[in-house]
Scaffold this motif. Structure first.
Motif, PDB file in Angstrom:
ATOM      1  N   ARG A  85       0.934  -1.253   0.115  1.00 23.46           N
ATOM      2  CA  ARG A  85      -0.083  -0.202  -0.254  1.00 23.46           C
ATOM      3  C   ARG A  85       0.830   1.301   0.014  1.00 23.46           C
ATOM      4  NH1 ARG A  85      -5.383  -0.599   3.269  1.00 23.46           N
ATOM      5  NH2 ARG A  85      -5.870  -1.649   1.375  1.00 23.46           N
ATOM      6  N   ARG A  86       1.763   1.427   1.089  1.00 19.46           N
ATOM      7  CA  ARG A  86       2.700   2.583   0.921  1.00 19.46           C
ATOM      8  C   ARG A  86       3.386   2.762  -0.190  1.00 19.46           C
ATOM      9  NH1 ARG A  86       7.922   2.524   2.916  1.00 19.46           N
ATOM     10  NH2 ARG A  86       8.527   0.346   3.291  1.00 19.46           N
ATOM     11  N   HIS A  87       3.986   1.778  -0.983  1.00 19.82           N
ATOM     12  CA  HIS A  87       4.767   2.062  -2.199  1.00 19.82           C
ATOM     13  C   HIS A  87       3.807   2.522  -3.238  1.00 19.82           C
ATOM     14  CE1 HIS A  87       8.222   0.201  -0.295  1.00 19.82           C
ATOM     15  NE2 HIS A  87       7.513  -0.754  -0.075  1.00 19.82           N
ATOM     16  N   TYR A 111      -8.398  -6.581  -9.707  1.00 14.28           N
ATOM     17  CA  TYR A 111      -7.870  -5.607  -8.821  1.00 14.28           C
ATOM     18  C   TYR A 111      -8.349  -5.793  -7.440  1.00 14.28           C
ATOM     19  CZ  TYR A 111      -6.833  -3.331 -13.547  1.00 14.28           C
ATOM     20  OH  TYR A 111      -6.148  -3.255 -14.664  1.00 14.28           O
ATOM     21  N   VAL A 112      -7.622  -5.441  -6.641  1.00 18.20           N
ATOM     22  CA  VAL A 112      -7.992  -5.725  -5.244  1.00 18.20           C
ATOM     23  C   VAL A 112      -7.717  -4.373  -4.471  1.00 18.20           C
ATOM     24  CG1 VAL A 112      -7.856  -7.927  -4.827  1.00 18.20           C
ATOM     25  CG2 VAL A 112      -5.702  -6.723  -4.565  1.00 18.20           C
ATOM     26  N   ASP A 113      -7.057  -3.327  -5.123  1.00 19.42           N
ATOM     27  CA  ASP A 113      -6.696  -2.164  -4.369  1.00 19.42           C
ATOM     28  C   ASP A 113      -6.718  -0.996  -5.684  1.00 19.42           C
ATOM     29  OD1 ASP A 113      -6.707  -0.650  -2.216  1.00 19.42           O
ATOM     30  OD2 ASP A 113      -4.992  -1.804  -1.001  1.00 19.42           O
ATOM     31  N   ARG A 114      -6.916  -0.004  -5.459  1.00 15.54           N
ATOM     32  CA  ARG A 114      -6.779   1.235  -6.173  1.00 15.54           C
ATOM     33  C   ARG A 114      -6.232   2.595  -5.467  1.00 15.54           C
ATOM     34  NH1 ARG A 114     -11.617   4.489  -9.528  1.00 15.54           N
ATOM     35  NH2 ARG A 114     -10.200   6.128 -10.795  1.00 15.54           N
ATOM     36  N   PHE A 115      -5.336   3.187  -6.307  1.00 16.38           N
ATOM     37  CA  PHE A 115      -4.887   4.453  -5.653  1.00 16.38           C
ATOM     38  C   PHE A 115      -4.910   5.442  -6.709  1.00 16.38           C
ATOM     39  CE2 PHE A 115      -2.818   0.845  -4.006  1.00 16.38           C
ATOM     40  CZ  PHE A 115      -2.895   0.793  -2.492  1.00 16.38           C
ATOM     41  N   PRO A 116      -5.695   6.640  -6.670  1.00 18.93           N
ATOM     42  CA  PRO A 116      -6.051   7.418  -7.611  1.00 18.93           C
ATOM     43  C   PRO A 116      -4.766   8.301  -7.595  1.00 18.93           C
ATOM     44  CG  PRO A 116      -7.330   7.878  -5.732  1.00 18.93           C
ATOM     45  CD  PRO A 116      -6.739   6.491  -5.475  1.00 18.93           C
TER      46      PRO A 116
END
Length: 260
Positions: A85-87, A111-116
């Motif tokens: 997550r942090r990366h 997809y299991v996570d998204r970072f806009p």
């Protein structure tokens, strides 16, 4: 029993077997699920044939090898999600593009996570949604490295989503071979017009691909140099995640992506 009921009951049986490592008889399963004996027996027979359940000599049913493998992969995927997550937050910040984490779940990729990013691509891709193997960068990436997913790609229908979608066996065979050689995948408007996707693998300490980083970018903002910058940035983030997962890298890793 309808197909939907059968799928639902399959998961009901799996939940029972997870809680009973000593196994259960067909009579016990039938009573717990309030199913006729004949229906329970037919369902268990199908589950054994698919290797999601196993039957011992004493006629007690347990989790099958396929269910165990899937469970391990799900746990691994959840660990990757927490560690990455942090990366990936930082990757989205530095590139300005939307970043996704993808994992294989059985015979599909999601997809299991998204970072806009600061310039998000306005595409509604729901987390957990099954992705096309032939048209998305992560789908092609996993199919290139996983024999089971490669067979699925060539066996299933491959709709032409855009004029750029690769659909023939010859095109896709060459594409998957190229992905293995260069160790990253690109979808150039193959799934959605106007969107380019870049994917790089995340590997465990045995070298198996357990997840992938995906970056979505607008095609009108892409050129060869920009694409290379995104691939390199994603590859750097993948290496950092792998180190956090315990994978040992040489001091100067080579070969992750062409040109490094």
């Amino acid at each position: 029993m309808s197909s939907n009921d059968r799928y639902s009951r399959t998961f009901d049986v799996l939940e029972l077997l997870v809680s009973r490592p000593d196994g259960m008889t067909v009579t016990e399963i039938s009573k717990r699920l309030d199913l006729p004996m004949s229906s329970s027996h037919n369902l268990l027979k199908r589950m054994v044939a698919a290797e999601v359940a196993a039957v011992r000599e004493d006629l007690r049913y347990t989790l099958g090898p396929r269910a165990v493998r899937l469970g391990i992969r799900i746990v691994d995927g959840l660990e990757v999600r927490a560690i990455s997550r942090r990366h990936l937050v930082e990757l989205a910040r530095t590139t300005g593009d939307d970043v996704y984490l993808a994992v294989p779940l059985g015979r599909r990729v999601s997809y299991v996570d998204r970072f806009p990013g600061s310039r998000p691509v306005t595409v509604d891709i729901r987390l957990g949604q099954s992705l096309f193997l032939h048209a998305t960068s992560v789908g092609k990436l996993f199919a290139a490295h996983d024999r089971q997913l490669r067979r699925k790609l060539f066996a299933e229908e491959r709709p032409r989503l855009t004029s750029h979608t690769l659909v023939t066996d010859e095109e896709l065979t060459a594409e998957l071979d190229r992905i293995v050689d260069q160790d990253y995948a690109v979808s150039r408007e193959e799934a959605i017009v106007g969107v380019v996707g870049v994917a790089v693998p995340i590997r465990d300490d045995h070298g198996a691909v357990v997840a992938a980083i995906h970056i979505s970018a607008l095609s009108n903002q892409m050129n060869a140099g920009t694409e290379r910058e995104l691939v390199d940035a994603a590859a750097t983030a993948a290496t950092q995640i792998e180190r956090d997962l315990g994978r040992v890298h040489p001091a100067a890793p080579e070969g992750r992506v062409a040109g490094l």
